[in-house]
Design a protein around this motif. Sequence first.
Motif, PDB file in Angstrom:
ATOM      1  N   ALA A  32      34.880  28.481  39.150  1.00 20.32           N
ATOM      2  CA  ALA A  32      34.887  29.925  39.388  1.00 20.32           C
ATOM      3  C   ALA A  32      35.237  30.185  40.844  1.00 20.32           C
ATOM      4  O   ALA A  32      34.941  29.376  41.727  1.00 20.32           O
ATOM      5  CB  ALA A  32      33.530  30.511  39.060  1.00 20.32           C
ATOM      6  N   MET A  33      35.865  31.331  41.088  1.00 18.19           N
ATOM      7  CA  MET A  33      36.348  31.679  42.413  1.00 18.19           C
ATOM      8  C   MET A  33      35.856  33.061  42.797  1.00 18.19           C
ATOM      9  O   MET A  33      35.477  33.862  41.937  1.00 18.19           O
ATOM     10  CB  MET A  33      37.882  31.675  42.447  1.00 18.19           C
ATOM     11  N   GLY A  49      34.718  38.463  41.827  1.00 18.37           N
ATOM     12  CA  GLY A  49      34.567  37.114  41.316  1.00 18.37           C
ATOM     13  C   GLY A  49      35.306  36.960  39.992  1.00 18.37           C
ATOM     14  O   GLY A  49      35.509  37.935  39.266  1.00 18.37           O
ATOM     15  N   ILE A  50      35.694  35.730  39.700  1.00 16.39           N
ATOM     16  CA  ILE A  50      36.413  35.446  38.459  1.00 16.39           C
ATOM     17  C   ILE A  50      35.966  34.095  37.932  1.00 16.39           C
ATOM     18  O   ILE A  50      35.782  33.147  38.705  1.00 16.39           O
ATOM     19  CB  ILE A  50      37.944  35.488  38.706  1.00 16.39           C
ATOM     20  N   ASN A  51      35.761  33.998  36.626  1.00 16.90           N
ATOM     21  CA  ASN A  51      35.284  32.733  36.081  1.00 16.90           C
ATOM     22  C   ASN A  51      36.439  31.732  35.992  1.00 16.90           C
ATOM     23  O   ASN A  51      37.586  32.049  36.292  1.00 16.90           O
ATOM     24  CB  ASN A  51      34.597  32.943  34.738  1.00 16.90           C
ATOM     25  N   ARG A  52      36.146  30.537  35.566  1.00 21.96           N
ATOM     26  CA  ARG A  52      37.145  29.480  35.646  1.00 21.96           C
ATOM     27  C   ARG A  52      38.362  29.754  34.779  1.00 21.96           C
ATOM     28  O   ARG A  52      39.474  29.356  35.128  1.00 21.96           O
ATOM     29  CB  ARG A  52      36.536  28.115  35.275  1.00 21.96           C
ATOM     30  N   ARG A  56      36.668  36.487  32.641  1.00 24.90           N
ATOM     31  CA  ARG A  56      35.608  37.369  33.135  1.00 24.90           C
ATOM     32  C   ARG A  56      35.721  37.608  34.620  1.00 24.90           C
ATOM     33  O   ARG A  56      35.937  36.668  35.398  1.00 24.90           O
ATOM     34  CB  ARG A  56      34.256  36.762  32.783  1.00 24.90           C
ATOM     35  N   THR A  57      35.576  38.873  34.993  1.00 26.00           N
ATOM     36  CA  THR A  57      35.650  39.265  36.397  1.00 26.00           C
ATOM     37  C   THR A  57      34.553  40.285  36.701  1.00 26.00           C
ATOM     38  O   THR A  57      33.998  40.914  35.798  1.00 26.00           O
ATOM     39  CB  THR A  57      37.016  39.904  36.729  1.00 26.00           C
ATOM     40  N   ASP A  58      34.249  40.425  37.967  1.00 27.04           N
ATOM     41  CA  ASP A  58      33.315  41.453  38.387  1.00 27.04           C
ATOM     42  C   ASP A  58      33.638  41.838  39.824  1.00 27.04           C
ATOM     43  O   ASP A  58      34.277  41.069  40.553  1.00 27.04           O
ATOM     44  CB  ASP A  58      31.872  40.975  38.273  1.00 27.04           C
TER      45      ASP A  58
END
Length: 124
Positions: A32-33, A49-52, A56-58
């Motif tokens: 995740a980044m 943020g973004i999952n691998r 999914r992002t937030d």
Amino acid sequence: VQLQASGGGLVQTGGSLRLSCAAAGRTFSSSAMGWFRQAPGKEREFVAGINRSGIRTDYADSVKGRFTISRDNAKNMLYLQMNSLKPEDTAVYYCASTNGLSNYYYQSEMYRYWGQGTQVTVSS
């Protein structure tokens, strides 16, 4: 993992910028980044943020609806599209990578690797 952020600059209020973060290392697609920023005299704060997988992002409330985080795992690239920029968005922006975690976190201490930062300045 080595991260290199770019794309910052000077822009007027209401303008747009696209930040890029190039990653070198085998764990990019499995990690995740996130993007963080730090304004003068303030603490570093979570931006997005973004999952691998990129599904999914937030976002921080202050940037929701204006910023978009994305990634291209085939190219080992992370992006932050910033629209409708405001003077309060002025900061040094950092890309960050977790060490193989699948989901993003809001806390900076959950990220193992950091880029060098790129300056974004929004003039009023």
